[in-house]
Design a protein around this motif. Structure first.
Motif, PDB file in Angstrom:
ATOM      1  N   LYS A  11      22.528  10.507  69.660  1.00  0.00           N
ATOM      2  CA  LYS A  11      23.387  11.718  70.491  1.00  0.00           C
ATOM      3  C   LYS A  11      24.129  11.116  71.205  1.00  0.00           C
ATOM      4  O   LYS A  11      24.218   9.877  71.684  1.00  0.00           O
ATOM      5  N   VAL A  12      25.534  11.695  71.015  1.00  0.00           N
ATOM      6  CA  VAL A  12      26.395  11.615  72.077  1.00  0.00           C
ATOM      7  C   VAL A  12      26.888  12.738  72.845  1.00  0.00           C
ATOM      8  O   VAL A  12      26.883  13.728  72.318  1.00  0.00           O
ATOM      9  N   THR A  13      26.796  12.462  74.207  1.00  0.00           N
ATOM     10  CA  THR A  13      27.118  13.503  75.024  1.00  0.00           C
ATOM     11  C   THR A  13      28.117  13.240  76.350  1.00  0.00           C
ATOM     12  O   THR A  13      28.504  11.678  76.380  1.00  0.00           O
ATOM     13  N   GLN A  85      23.425   5.602  81.690  1.00  0.00           N
ATOM     14  CA  GLN A  85      22.133   5.961  81.029  1.00  0.00           C
ATOM     15  C   GLN A  85      22.499   5.580  79.435  1.00  0.00           C
ATOM     16  O   GLN A  85      21.462   6.185  78.756  1.00  0.00           O
ATOM     17  N   THR A  86      23.445   5.365  79.037  1.00  0.00           N
ATOM     18  CA  THR A  86      23.800   5.004  77.801  1.00  0.00           C
ATOM     19  C   THR A  86      22.724   3.859  77.553  1.00  0.00           C
ATOM     20  O   THR A  86      22.905   2.716  77.922  1.00  0.00           O
ATOM     21  N   SER A  87      21.947   3.963  76.413  1.00  0.00           N
ATOM     22  CA  SER A  87      20.872   3.035  76.106  1.00  0.00           C
ATOM     23  C   SER A  87      20.256   3.636  74.746  1.00  0.00           C
ATOM     24  O   SER A  87      20.452   4.835  74.263  1.00  0.00           O
ATOM     25  N   VAL A  88      19.205   2.824  74.449  1.00  0.00           N
ATOM     26  CA  VAL A  88      18.320   3.218  73.151  1.00  0.00           C
ATOM     27  C   VAL A  88      16.915   3.538  74.255  1.00  0.00           C
ATOM     28  O   VAL A  88      16.594   2.803  74.985  1.00  0.00           O
ATOM     29  N   TYR A  89      16.462   4.656  73.758  1.00  0.00           N
ATOM     30  CA  TYR A  89      15.175   5.190  74.536  1.00  0.00           C
ATOM     31  C   TYR A  89      14.054   5.099  73.443  1.00  0.00           C
ATOM     32  O   TYR A  89      13.937   5.674  72.565  1.00  0.00           O
ATOM     33  N   PHE A  90      13.205   4.454  74.068  1.00  0.00           N
ATOM     34  CA  PHE A  90      11.866   4.469  73.005  1.00  0.00           C
ATOM     35  C   PHE A  90      10.624   5.106  73.583  1.00  0.00           C
ATOM     36  O   PHE A  90      10.361   4.840  74.803  1.00  0.00           O
ATOM     37  N   LEU A 113      21.222   6.990  72.698  1.00  0.00           N
ATOM     38  CA  LEU A 113      22.089   8.116  73.414  1.00  0.00           C
ATOM     39  C   LEU A 113      23.288   7.334  73.924  1.00  0.00           C
ATOM     40  O   LEU A 113      23.354   6.149  74.568  1.00  0.00           O
ATOM     41  N   THR A 114      24.363   7.920  73.759  1.00  0.00           N
ATOM     42  CA  THR A 114      25.728   7.346  74.409  1.00  0.00           C
ATOM     43  C   THR A 114      26.341   8.445  75.209  1.00  0.00           C
ATOM     44  O   THR A 114      26.282   9.764  74.722  1.00  0.00           O
ATOM     45  N   VAL A 115      26.644   8.106  76.522  1.00  0.00           N
ATOM     46  CA  VAL A 115      27.168   8.968  77.266  1.00  0.00           C
ATOM     47  C   VAL A 115      28.713   8.657  77.629  1.00  0.00           C
ATOM     48  O   VAL A 115      28.969   7.476  78.068  1.00  0.00           O
ATOM     49  N   VAL A 116      29.618   9.544  77.144  1.00  0.00           N
ATOM     50  CA  VAL A 116      31.042   9.149  77.454  1.00  0.00           C
ATOM     51  C   VAL A 116      31.736   9.954  78.390  1.00  0.00           C
ATOM     52  O   VAL A 116      31.094  11.086  78.988  1.00  0.00           O
TER      53      VAL A 116
END
Lengths: 116, 110
Positions: A11-13, A85-90, A113-116
């Protein structure tokens, strides 16, 4: 296969928007976890749950909330996403496969997740 | 804060050689576990060693634990290209959570 499904997988948000990640399990495990993985930091625990409506904070819980309204689903919410909070969430569940009391963790495939 | 720290951060060896990774931790533990992570995937449990054990084997894996030094090592013998991955130690202090280290990135050169 412990039957964990994470969604969305990618997801990109935009900064400031809310984001919810879902973890779904099919085997009625009591304990569920959310970790984030970042270069140089390994995996860090965000929140975990030890039953329906029972949750507790991990070491990096600021900016995150969780909910567990039924055994099979554990939701992670970023109320107002930030670039940090751009990261990989497990998502993970705890398996009690060791009769001596040692508990191992089974991980999902991750949500990027990528937060731009 | 990280409980476990792996050493080295990265390791490259020729296929067939043995690979050794080390993990140090800070507080008393119930058990220590090793996990493997292939690129783009989740972590997979490899082996668990309890605090009252000193050595454990599983296939080509050998794990040692020295609680007096608060350290553990993972040895992979006769390495294969498929062993290329990141390896993490994780400590269980009996508080319902596992704490992971930062990992060792292992590359096996064919």
């Amino acid at each position: 296969d412990a039957g964990i499904t994470q969604s969305p997988r990618h997801k990109v948000t935009e900064t400031g928007t809310p984001v919810t990640l879902r973890c779904h399990q099919t085997e009625n495990h009591r304990y569920m976890y959310w970790y984030r993985q970042d270069p140089g930091h390994g995996l860090r625990l965000i929140h975990y749950s030890y039953g329906v409506k029972d949750t507790d904070k991990g070491e990096v819980s600021d900016g995150y909330s969780v909910s567990r309204s039924k055994t099979e689903d554990f939701l992670l919410t970023l109320e107002s996403a930030t670039s940090s909070q751009t990261s990989v969430y497990f998502c993970a569940i705890r398996l009690n496969l060791d009769r001596g009391g040692g508990n191992t963790i089974y991980f999902g495939e991750g949500s990027w997740l990528t937060v731009v | 804060s990280q409980q476990g720290e792996e050493d080295p951060q990265a390791l490259s060896i020729q296929e067939g050689e043995n690979a050794t990774m080390n993990c140090s931790y800070k507080t008393s533990i119930n058990n220590l576990q090793w996990y493997r992570q292939n690129s783009g995937r989740g972590l997979v449990h490899l082996i668990l060693i309890r605090s009252n054990e000193r050595e454990k084997h599983s296939g080509r894996l050998r794990v040692t634990l020295d609680t007096s030094k608060k350290s553990s090592s993972l040895l992979i013998t006769a390495s294969r290209a498929a062993d290329t991955a990141s390896y993490f130690c994780a400590t269980d202090r009996g508080n319902e959570k596992l704490t992971f280290g930062t990992g060792t990135r292992l590359t096996i050169i064919p």
